[in-house]
Design an enzyme around this catalytic site. Structure first.
Site, PDB file in Angstrom:
ATOM      1  N   SER A  42       0.921  -1.233   0.316  1.00 18.69           N
ATOM      2  CA  SER A  42      -0.456   0.143   0.521  1.00 18.69           C
ATOM      3  C   SER A  42       1.306   1.099  -0.095  1.00 18.69           C
ATOM      4  O   SER A  42       0.660   1.932   1.679  1.00 18.69           O
ATOM      5  CB  SER A  42      -0.866   0.327   0.632  1.00 18.69           C
ATOM      6  N   HIS A 159      -4.024  -5.156   2.611  1.00 19.34           N
ATOM      7  CA  HIS A 159      -3.178  -6.895   3.166  1.00 19.34           C
ATOM      8  C   HIS A 159      -3.972  -8.322   2.891  1.00 19.34           C
ATOM      9  O   HIS A 159      -3.421  -8.969   3.445  1.00 19.34           O
ATOM     10  CB  HIS A 159      -2.220  -5.899   4.575  1.00 19.34           C
ATOM     11  N   GLU A 168      -4.321  -1.402   9.387  1.00 19.73           N
ATOM     12  CA  GLU A 168      -3.998  -2.305  10.827  1.00 19.73           C
ATOM     13  C   GLU A 168      -4.821  -2.079  12.443  1.00 19.73           C
ATOM     14  O   GLU A 168      -4.733  -0.963  12.618  1.00 19.73           O
ATOM     15  CB  GLU A 168      -2.755  -2.679  10.678  1.00 19.73           C
ATOM     16  N   GLU A 209       0.886  -9.201   6.286  1.00 21.62           N
ATOM     17  CA  GLU A 209       1.515  -9.032   7.427  1.00 21.62           C
ATOM     18  C   GLU A 209       2.351 -10.390   8.409  1.00 21.62           C
ATOM     19  O   GLU A 209       2.825 -10.847   9.266  1.00 21.62           O
ATOM     20  CB  GLU A 209       1.945  -8.221   7.919  1.00 21.62           C
ATOM     21  N   ASP A 247      -3.036   1.903  12.128  1.00 20.30           N
ATOM     22  CA  ASP A 247      -3.114   1.862  11.413  1.00 20.30           C
ATOM     23  C   ASP A 247      -3.854   2.299  10.024  1.00 20.30           C
ATOM     24  O   ASP A 247      -4.479   0.946   9.558  1.00 20.30           O
ATOM     25  CB  ASP A 247      -1.944   1.309  10.570  1.00 20.30           C
ATOM     26  N   GLU A 290      -1.978   5.981  13.101  1.00 16.46           N
ATOM     27  CA  GLU A 290      -1.342   6.234  12.367  1.00 16.46           C
ATOM     28  C   GLU A 290      -2.220   6.390  10.823  1.00 16.46           C
ATOM     29  O   GLU A 290      -3.405   5.454  10.752  1.00 16.46           O
ATOM     30  CB  GLU A 290      -0.715   4.629  12.196  1.00 16.46           C
ATOM     31  N   ASP A 316       2.542   8.188   8.074  1.00 18.11           N
ATOM     32  CA  ASP A 316       3.129   7.363   6.934  1.00 18.11           C
ATOM     33  C   ASP A 316       3.385   7.880   5.712  1.00 18.11           C
ATOM     34  O   ASP A 316       3.939   8.133   5.254  1.00 18.11           O
ATOM     35  CB  ASP A 316       3.039   6.073   7.241  1.00 18.11           C
ATOM     36  N   LYS A 341      10.233   3.902   7.250  1.00 23.30           N
ATOM     37  CA  LYS A 341      10.563   3.434   6.396  1.00 23.30           C
ATOM     38  C   LYS A 341      12.088   3.466   5.448  1.00 23.30           C
ATOM     39  O   LYS A 341      11.551   4.338   4.397  1.00 23.30           O
ATOM     40  CB  LYS A 341       9.893   2.886   5.801  1.00 23.30           C
ATOM     41  N   HIS A 369       8.440  -2.445   9.041  1.00 22.82           N
ATOM     42  CA  HIS A 369       8.870  -3.622   7.974  1.00 22.82           C
ATOM     43  C   HIS A 369       7.320  -2.843   6.589  1.00 22.82           C
ATOM     44  O   HIS A 369       6.502  -2.119   6.741  1.00 22.82           O
ATOM     45  CB  HIS A 369       7.918  -4.316   8.196  1.00 22.82           C
ATOM     46  N   LYS A 393       7.311  -1.304  14.301  1.00 23.30           N
ATOM     47  CA  LYS A 393       6.764  -2.462  13.526  1.00 23.30           C
ATOM     48  C   LYS A 393       6.228  -2.856  13.055  1.00 23.30           C
ATOM     49  O   LYS A 393       7.231  -3.634  11.841  1.00 23.30           O
ATOM     50  CB  LYS A 393       5.180  -1.086  12.993  1.00 23.30           C
TER      51      LYS A 393
HETATM   52  P1  PGA Z   1       2.679  -1.469   3.259  1.00 25.84           P
HETATM   53  O1  PGA Z   1       2.072  -0.547   4.532  1.00 25.84           O
HETATM   54  O2  PGA Z   1       4.141  -1.517   4.103  1.00 25.84           O
HETATM   55  O3  PGA Z   1       1.777  -2.185   2.382  1.00 25.84           O
HETATM   56  O4  PGA Z   1       2.866   0.166   2.987  1.00 25.84           O
HETATM   57  C1  PGA Z   1       2.189  -1.078   5.621  1.00 25.84           C
HETATM   58  C2  PGA Z   1       2.312   0.513   6.266  1.00 25.84           C
HETATM   59  O5  PGA Z   1       0.849   0.970   5.966  1.00 25.84           O
HETATM   60  O6  PGA Z   1       2.772   0.733   7.710  1.00 25.84           O
HETATM   61 ZN    ZN Z   2       1.461   2.846   7.096  1.00 22.47          ZN
END
Ligand code: PGA
Ligand code: ZN
Length: 417
Positions: A42, A159, A168, A209, A247, A290, A316, A341, A369, A393
């Site tokens: 995503s 996901h 999430e 995940e 999230d 988030e 994020d 990330k 992740h 996370k």
């Molecule tokens: P993504 O999801 O790695 O698929 O973007 C993780 C997140 O949104 O935190």
């Molecule tokens: Zn996120």
């Protein structure tokens, strides 16, 4: 320190079965550093570019041979003979070589793979664990507490096939326990949750995940109730031992200016969505939010952050581990914490700069992740330790996730000496 002798990239597979990159850097001393890159399911639109081949005859266009070629022929040629310990200079050189805002020319995946592998090689050369090397190399002040686990327990959105609109539902460890204790508690809660889902006649199949991804849920709030019950059933106190993080990954259900909660047949404005979320703060032991709003819905981010007071409202997709967007978010008070990330940023230095900026503003960093394209690399854990992150996370299950927690427990053992 030793000079870079060779840089070699190859395609390997990421967690979802599509390719990603692995890079091997060899120094003149013979010391080797290796790294692999992850990418998201995503992914936000402000992230650095994941350069894909687009050749439909290979992996449905998702091959990474172009990025491999960029490393082996272009980046490699330029970096050979340079000092591996000069992380900032090497990262800047690659950013300049690319020359685009989003690393679209050489590929953020290509640049990051080299950046990470160089850091590992330099750490190995210095005979230091990666987190210690990063601390020294970036002048970070070591702290004694390790990041706590924030683990995805129920997942939906992109996901999963047919679960919640929100992406999430996480359990965040609380209190002053060791990392190993926190991880154990979380996994016991995960097992307790499995029993609840079975009792409710829901599927315990897992999503991207390794979190449960049940279909047929009546609302986006229901999983929070399950999580609170699971914490209790596992023998822990909600709000003391563990709390809830969400999230929403709201960009994924934002279309034409509205938020579309499909499983509830609701189409909401930003203001209405905020009103929909706010009661959860008093009803549940909430630790953080988030991406509750779209990645460009700045106004409503400001509104939500203002309304939730001191609780971390983690950005994020909004900030995409990008210094310009992060500084804008801090200035506007749109967010008060940042998800980190490495592949959103595209170099180790830029990632760490976002963490330093957060620390200077007393805000959380939460290294994370990626959804569909995670690799077995544990670099993000060492990064989290190096910068003194509050949480990481990851998870809960599957090899590419649990290796992160295994790395954290090994670091803990090492630190205890
Ligand atoms: P993504 O999801 O790695 O698929 O973007 C993780 C997140 O949104 O935190
Ligand atoms: Zn996120």
């Amino acid at each position: 320190m030793s000079k870079i002798k060779t840089i070699k990239a190859r395609e390997i597979l990421a967690s979802g079965g599509a390719p990603t990159l692995e890079v091997t850097v060899t120094l003149e001393s013979g010391v080797v550093g290796e790294a692999s890159v992850s990418y998201g399911a995503s992914a936000g639109s402000h992230e650095s570019t994941v350069l894909l081949d687009g050749d439909q005859k290979r992996y449905g266009g998702k091959g990474m041979l172009l990025a491999v070629k960029n490393i082996n022929e272009i980046i490699g040629a330029k970096l050979l003979g340079l000092e591996a310990g000069e992380q900032r200079a090497l990262d800047k050189m690659m950013v300049d070589m690319d020359g685009t805002e989003n690393k679209g020319k050489l590929g953020g995946n290509a640049i990051l793979g080299v950046s990470m592998a160089v850091a590992r090689a330099a750490a190995n050369e210095a005979n230091l664990p990666l987190y210690k090397y990063l601390q020294q190399s970036f002048n970070l002040v070591p702290i004694n507490t390790l990041p706590k686990p924030m683990i995805v327990m129920i997942e939906g959105g992109k996901h999963a096939a047919d679960s919640t609109d929100l992406q999430e539902y996480l359990v965040a460890a609380m209190g002053n326990k060791s990392a190993a204790e926190n991880i154990r508690i979380e996994m016991e809660i995960y097992e307790a949750l499995k029993k609840i889902l079975k009792r409710e006649g829901k599927s315990t199949n897992v999503g991207n995940e390794g979190a449960f991804a049940p279909s047929g849920l009546s609302s986006n709030e229901k999983p929070i109730e399950y999580l609170v019950e699971a914490i209790k059933n596992a023998g822990y106190i909600p709000g003391v031992d563990a709390g809830i993080s969400i999230d929403a990954a709201a960009s994924e259900f934002f279309t034409e200016g509205k938020y579309n909660l499909k499983i509830e047949n609701k189409v909401l404005s930003g203001t209405e969505l905020i009103e929909y979320y706010l009661p959860w703060l008093t009803k549940y032991p909430m630790v953080s939010f988030e991406d509750m709003l779209d990645e460009d819905d700045w106004e409503n981010w400001v509104e939500l952050t203002g309304r939730i007071g001191n609780m971390p409202n983690i950005a994020d997709d909004l900030t995409a581990t990008n210094m310009k967007r992060w500084q804008k978010a801090i200035e506007m008070k749109a967010a008060n914490a940042i998800l980190i990330k490495l592949n959103q940023a595209g170099t180790v230095s830029e990632t760490i700069d976002c963490c330093i900026e957060a620390k200077e503003n007393s805000m959380w960093t939460v290294p994370s992740h990626r959804g569909g394209g995670e690799s077995n690399d544990t670099f993000m854990v060492d990064l989290a330790v190096a910068v003194g992150s509050e949480y990481i996370k990851v998870g809960p299950t599957r090899g590419e996730r649990v290796c992160k927690y295994n790395r954290l427990m090994r670091i803990e053992e090492e630190m205890e000496g």
